[in-house]
Design an enzyme around this catalytic site. Structure first.
Site: not given
Length: 129
Positions: A35, A53, A82, A85, A90-91
């Site tokens: 990806e 994306d 966000k 970074d 959080d991803d």
């Protein structure tokens, strides 16, 4: 930040991604490789539906994050910026949300093409996990 394969594998393992949603750690790392090439700042689009994306897992602005370019379901409840970074916590949280949907990891086209039903038994062999 551009992770090495093994660096990302260790990070994802620490975040309990090995086996999450029924998918091995190798599947998660393989998906990220195809990806984003392990790049937290990867940004791609415009997609046919007008979306973009974002980040390590190429999370889409129509469904998962909000980017103020268009309306979004924002199922991860996060600003897309966000996801660009160096902090991937959080991803990872958002990827966990994605895989809870019925499509599972098939939500990621690159995973379907390059990782699904492939023998990934040696993929992380050098990583000392």
């Amino acid at each position: 930040k551009v992770f090495s394969k093994c660096e990302l594998a260790h990070k994802l393992k620490a975040q309990e991604m090995d086996g999450f949603g029924g998918y091995s750690l190798a599947n998660w790392v393989c998906m990220a490789e195809y990806e984003s090439n392990f790049n937290t700042r990867a940004f791609n689009g415009k997609n046919a539906n007008g979306s973009y994306d974002y980040g390590l897992f190429q999370l889409n602005s129509k469904w998962w994050c909000k980017d103020n370019k268009r309306s979004s379901s924002n199922a991860c409840n996060i600003m897309c910026s966000k996801l660009l970074d160096d902090n991937i916590d959080d991803d990872i949280s958002c990827a966990k949300r994605v895989v809870r949907d019925p499509k599972g990891m098939s939500a990621w086209k690159a995973w379907v093409k390059h990782c699904k039903d492939k023998d990934l038994s040696e993929y992380l062999a050098s990583c000392n996990l």
